[in-house]
Design a protein around this motif. Structure first.
Motif, PDB file in Angstrom:
ATOM      1  N   UNK A   1      -6.154   0.866   0.176  1.00 39.13           N
ATOM      2  CA  UNK A   1      -5.244   1.361   1.211  1.00 39.13           C
ATOM      3  C   UNK A   1      -5.591   0.599   2.480  1.00 39.13           C
TER       4      UNK A   1
ATOM      5  N   UNK B   1      -5.752   8.939  -5.123  1.00 39.06           N
ATOM      6  CA  UNK B   1      -6.273   9.187  -3.785  1.00 39.06           C
ATOM      7  C   UNK B   1      -5.634  10.441  -3.206  1.00 39.06           C
TER       8      UNK B   1
ATOM      9  N   UNK C   1      -5.145  12.198   0.181  1.00 39.30           N
ATOM     10  CA  UNK C   1      -5.262  11.927   1.615  1.00 39.30           C
ATOM     11  C   UNK C   1      -5.518  13.210   2.388  1.00 39.30           C
TER      12      UNK C   1
ATOM     13  N   UNK D   1       2.313  15.523   4.535  1.00 43.52           N
ATOM     14  CA  UNK D   1       3.356  16.248   5.243  1.00 43.52           C
ATOM     15  C   UNK D   1       4.144  17.103   4.286  1.00 43.52           C
TER      16      UNK D   1
ATOM     17  N   UNK E   1       7.333  18.701   2.899  1.00 45.75           N
ATOM     18  CA  UNK E   1       8.695  18.196   2.886  1.00 45.75           C
ATOM     19  C   UNK E   1       9.532  19.016   1.925  1.00 45.75           C
TER      20      UNK E   1
ATOM     21  N   UNK F   1      10.765  19.002  -0.992  1.00 46.17           N
ATOM     22  CA  UNK F   1      10.789  18.603  -2.394  1.00 46.17           C
ATOM     23  C   UNK F   1      10.200  19.772  -3.162  1.00 46.17           C
TER      24      UNK F   1
ATOM     25  N   UNK G   1       5.597  12.776  -8.755  1.00 43.78           N
ATOM     26  CA  UNK G   1       5.453  11.485  -8.064  1.00 43.78           C
ATOM     27  C   UNK G   1       4.186  10.747  -8.483  1.00 43.78           C
TER      28      UNK G   1
ATOM     29  N   UNK H   1       4.523   7.743 -10.559  1.00 39.81           N
ATOM     30  CA  UNK H   1       5.149   6.555  -9.979  1.00 39.81           C
ATOM     31  C   UNK H   1       4.554   5.237 -10.493  1.00 39.81           C
TER      32      UNK H   1
ATOM     33  N   UNK I   1      -0.996  16.005  -8.096  1.00 37.72           N
ATOM     34  CA  UNK I   1      -0.327  14.703  -8.135  1.00 37.72           C
ATOM     35  C   UNK I   1      -1.328  13.604  -8.484  1.00 37.72           C
TER      36      UNK I   1
ATOM     37  N   UNK J   1      10.936   8.831   9.231  1.00 40.29           N
ATOM     38  CA  UNK J   1      10.599  10.257   9.246  1.00 40.29           C
ATOM     39  C   UNK J   1      11.233  10.935  10.451  1.00 40.29           C
TER      40      UNK J   1
ATOM     41  N   UNK K   1       9.907   5.996  -4.328  1.00 41.82           N
ATOM     42  CA  UNK K   1       9.041   5.536  -3.243  1.00 41.82           C
ATOM     43  C   UNK K   1       9.363   6.280  -1.953  1.00 41.82           C
TER      44      UNK K   1
ATOM     45  N   UNK L   1      10.570   9.246  -1.746  1.00 39.49           N
ATOM     46  CA  UNK L   1      10.032  10.604  -1.905  1.00 39.49           C
ATOM     47  C   UNK L   1       8.545  10.635  -1.559  1.00 39.49           C
ATOM     48  N   UNK L   2       7.819   9.630  -2.049  1.00 33.65           N
ATOM     49  CA  UNK L   2       6.379   9.598  -1.809  1.00 33.65           C
ATOM     50  C   UNK L   2       6.086   9.370  -0.328  1.00 33.65           C
TER      51      UNK L   2
ATOM     52  N   UNK M   1       7.757  10.344   2.132  1.00 32.58           N
ATOM     53  CA  UNK M   1       7.974  11.604   2.854  1.00 32.58           C
ATOM     54  C   UNK M   1       6.720  12.447   2.952  1.00 32.58           C
ATOM     55  N   UNK M   2       5.900  12.435   1.893  1.00 30.39           N
ATOM     56  CA  UNK M   2       4.713  13.289   1.882  1.00 30.39           C
ATOM     57  C   UNK M   2       3.597  12.664   2.704  1.00 30.39           C
TER      58      UNK M   2
ATOM     59  N   UNK N   1      -0.290   7.331   3.558  1.00 32.32           N
ATOM     60  CA  UNK N   1      -1.537   7.015   2.849  1.00 32.32           C
ATOM     61  C   UNK N   1      -1.458   7.440   1.397  1.00 32.32           C
ATOM     62  N   UNK N   2      -0.915   8.632   1.183  1.00 34.97           N
ATOM     63  CA  UNK N   2      -0.745   9.115  -0.185  1.00 34.97           C
ATOM     64  C   UNK N   2       0.150   8.179  -0.983  1.00 34.97           C
ATOM     65  N   UNK N   3       1.228   7.708  -0.346  1.00 27.73           N
ATOM     66  CA  UNK N   3       2.151   6.800  -1.027  1.00 27.73           C
ATOM     67  C   UNK N   3       1.447   5.485  -1.359  1.00 27.73           C
TER      68      UNK N   3
END
Lengths: 248, 349
Positions: free
Chosen positions: A51, A79, A81, A85, A87, A89, A97, A100, A147, B93, B231, B233-234, B236-237, B240-242
């Protein structure tokens, strides 16, 4: 040796955050990284799955250089984090996800089955169709851990997984982490602030100070001297039920 | 239904969203047909069908030269602006982001005006006729990029809050509007008339070639956006997580913004500025279905198309036989909605 970090150096705007860090992780290890704010815990964790890209040094996973793995790393390392946030979903979609890295064109039945399995394992069935922005902090954290598990990693990195959680959720999350490391025979590296929470659940430690590893090892490194050096505060260690606890 | 089987519940929920999209498709179809019939010149169903076999008849001429191009323009522009807005809202965002509120449309309009007026591309009459659409679109794209890159810079590197970003967008919009006025000052009166007309978008401006070009850009962008829906969707959360999921967040954010600008540029260079569709359509759909981009993208796209077709019907009928510019109609609808979203955000804090 499962994961090896060699001379990892990292800096933000010419301030060195990691100074030639070396360590290794064996398969099945559950390791806590302890240290004050700014000691480099989060940075170290983020360097492992790129990252953040280290300025210098290499990280090897099963002998392979992480840099050459590219986005394939997400199939080996997941990972969690500290910043997530909420959201709109559903929990199911948020956990899904994690598939992915494996999805090419569309989500397969296998992806759905794995997601269902993990949701069951973490007892999230009741909230699986709720929206993420309606969850409590503890529930959201469990969703993010779920996740990470759906990624089917061999290493899970957790960055302050218990921050801002109530005591019950802290214990739940740590129990889940411990349980999955044991059951799935994977490794985990946890950056954590709460020393006593770490001492209760984890048996291996990396103590970090000023971007360097001050000490690493098992319960034997948990000494009053090491703690006062690492954290700069005086503390006593008391044993309760054969586990050490830090008293300030 | 078995409450325990989460997969069954998930699939049911999944089908519900597909159903809403199919429903939106039929609603758009309904308005397309309705819009075909209605206008200064009323056309019956049998006339519509007959005109396909006899396009040179009086009805056929009206349909193929006037009404169908208007409807197709509305559909494509609504579709395109909605997906651009939806993606901008995600990658920044920011629920207030859209081509219009970020000044991207105004930048594109300025670029297009420069292309048309200063460089003498096109002839100016009561309508602006673009003689070299590629060149003008390229100018519009360059103009839109000025806004987009400024916004990306402020959001990513300066860490502006969503509200500040929208304020910056308003400032950019005002700046480009001022620059268009400067252009007008140095142009002849015919050009001034055309440019004033330009600032309010009009779906009556494009003909089949232009519509085809818009449709191609919108279609390719839509496919690109859909391929990235997981992507988004990820992201949005959390970034760093994405990134931890192997997603190249910075690249996707950048490319998505550029693609959104391209959509805006093409639409603005052929139709002028049509405000608020890109804001309203995704926000309205987000209140109906969730933020899963596999569904919100097609749903907002159809919603945008429906909104513009309705706006076009209103613009043609409200003061018939006078046709109002569609941009004025969408602003009537969009501006209060914009304030409503601000109000909602204020309440959450």
């Amino acid at each position: 040796m499962f994961i090896q970090a060699k001379d990892v150096r990292f800096s933000y705007n010419s301030v060195d955050v990691l100074k030639d860090v070396n360590f290794y992780i064996e398969k099945g290890d559950l390791i806590a990284i302890l240290g004050n704010n700014g000691a480099g815990k989060s940075t170290l964790i983020k360097c492992i799955n790129r990252i953040l890209k280290p300025k210098f040094g290499t990280i090897l996973i099963e002998g392979q250089d992480v840099e050459k793995l590219g986005s394939e790393i997400a199939k080996k390392v997941s990972y969690v984090s500290q910043r997530n946030q909420a959201t709109r979903l559903t929990v199911f979609d948020a956990v899904l996800l994690g598939r992915r890295p494996y999805v090419k064109w569309g989500i397969s039945n296998k992806d759905l089955e794995i997601t269902k399995g993990v949701i069951g394992m973490l007892s999230l069935q009741e909230i699986s169709m709720r929206f993420v922005d309606e969850l409590s902090g503890g529930e959201l954290q469990k969703v993010i851990v779920a996740r990470a598990l759906v990624q089917e990693p061999s290493l899970i990195l957790l960055d302050e997984p218990t921050n801002n959680l109530d005591i019950k959720s802290q214990i739940e999350v740590m129990n889940i982490v411990k349980q999955i490391v044991q059951e799935k025979k994977i490794s985990s590296l946890v950056a954590i602030h709460d020393i006593n929470l770490a001492l209760r659940f984890i048996d291996k430690f990396i103590l970090m100070k000023d971007g360097k590893i001050f000490a690493s090892g098992g319960l034997e490194i948990i000494t009053e001297e090491n703690f006062s050096e690492t954290f700069g505060v005086m503390a006593k260690i008391k044993n309760i039920d054969d586990r050490p606890f830090l008293v300030f | 239904m078995d409450k325990k089987d989460i997969l069954k519940r998930y699939r049911f929920y999944y089908k519900k969203k597909i159903f809403i999209i199919i429903l939106l498709f039929f609603i758009s179809l309904f308005f397309i047909i309705f819009s075909t019939k209605i206008g200064t010149f009323n056309i019956s169903f049998s006339d519509i069908i007959n005109s396909f076999f006899n396009p040179n008849s009086r009805e056929g001429t009206v349909l193929f030269n006037v009404r169908f191009p208007r409807i197709a323009s509305s559909f494509v522009a609504g579709f395109g602006l909605a997906i651009a807005g939806c993606v901008m809202q995600n990658v920044l965002r920011n629920p207030l982001a859209s081509p219009f509120t970020l000044g991207v449309s105004q930048g594109a309009a300025f670029g297009a005006c420069v292309g048309i007026v200063l460089l003498g591309q096109g002839s100016l009459g009561t309508n602006i006729i673009i003689s070299n659409p590629y060149f003008v679109t390229a100018c519009a794209f360059a103009g839109s990029l000025i806004s987009t890159l400024t916004i990306i810079f402020l959001a990513r590197f300066k860490g502006f809050s969503p509200e500040s970003i929208v304020l910056s967008g308003v400032a950019l919009g005002a700046l480009f509007s001022a620059m268009i006025i400067m252009l007008q000052y140095f142009s002849n009166e015919v050009a001034v008339t055309s440019m004033v007309f330009w600032t309010f978008g009009d779906v009556g401006r494009a003909y089949w070639n232009e519509i085809l070009m818009m449709a191609i850009v919108v279609a390719f962008s839509f496919v690109y956006f859909l391929l990235n829906s997981l992507n988004y969707n990820a992201i949005q959360i959390g970034d760093e997580g994405a990134k931890g999921l192997g997603i190249n967040v910075d690249r996707i954010r950048f490319v998505s913004m550029i693609v959104s600008s391209l959509i805006t540029a093409v639409i603005v260079s052929f139709l002028g500025i049509i405000g608020f569709v890109g804001l309203v359509a995704p926000q309205a759909m987000k209140r109906m279905i969730d933020f899963d981009h596999r569904f919100i993208l097609p749903a907002s796209a159809l919603m945008g198309a429906i909104l513009l077709i309705i706006a076009d019907i209103v613009s043609r009928t409200i003061l018939s036989p006078v046709i109002l510019p569609i941009g004025a109609i969408t602003s009537f609808l969009g501006a209060p909605f914009f304030i409503y979203i601000l109000y909602l955000k204020g309440k959450i804090k």
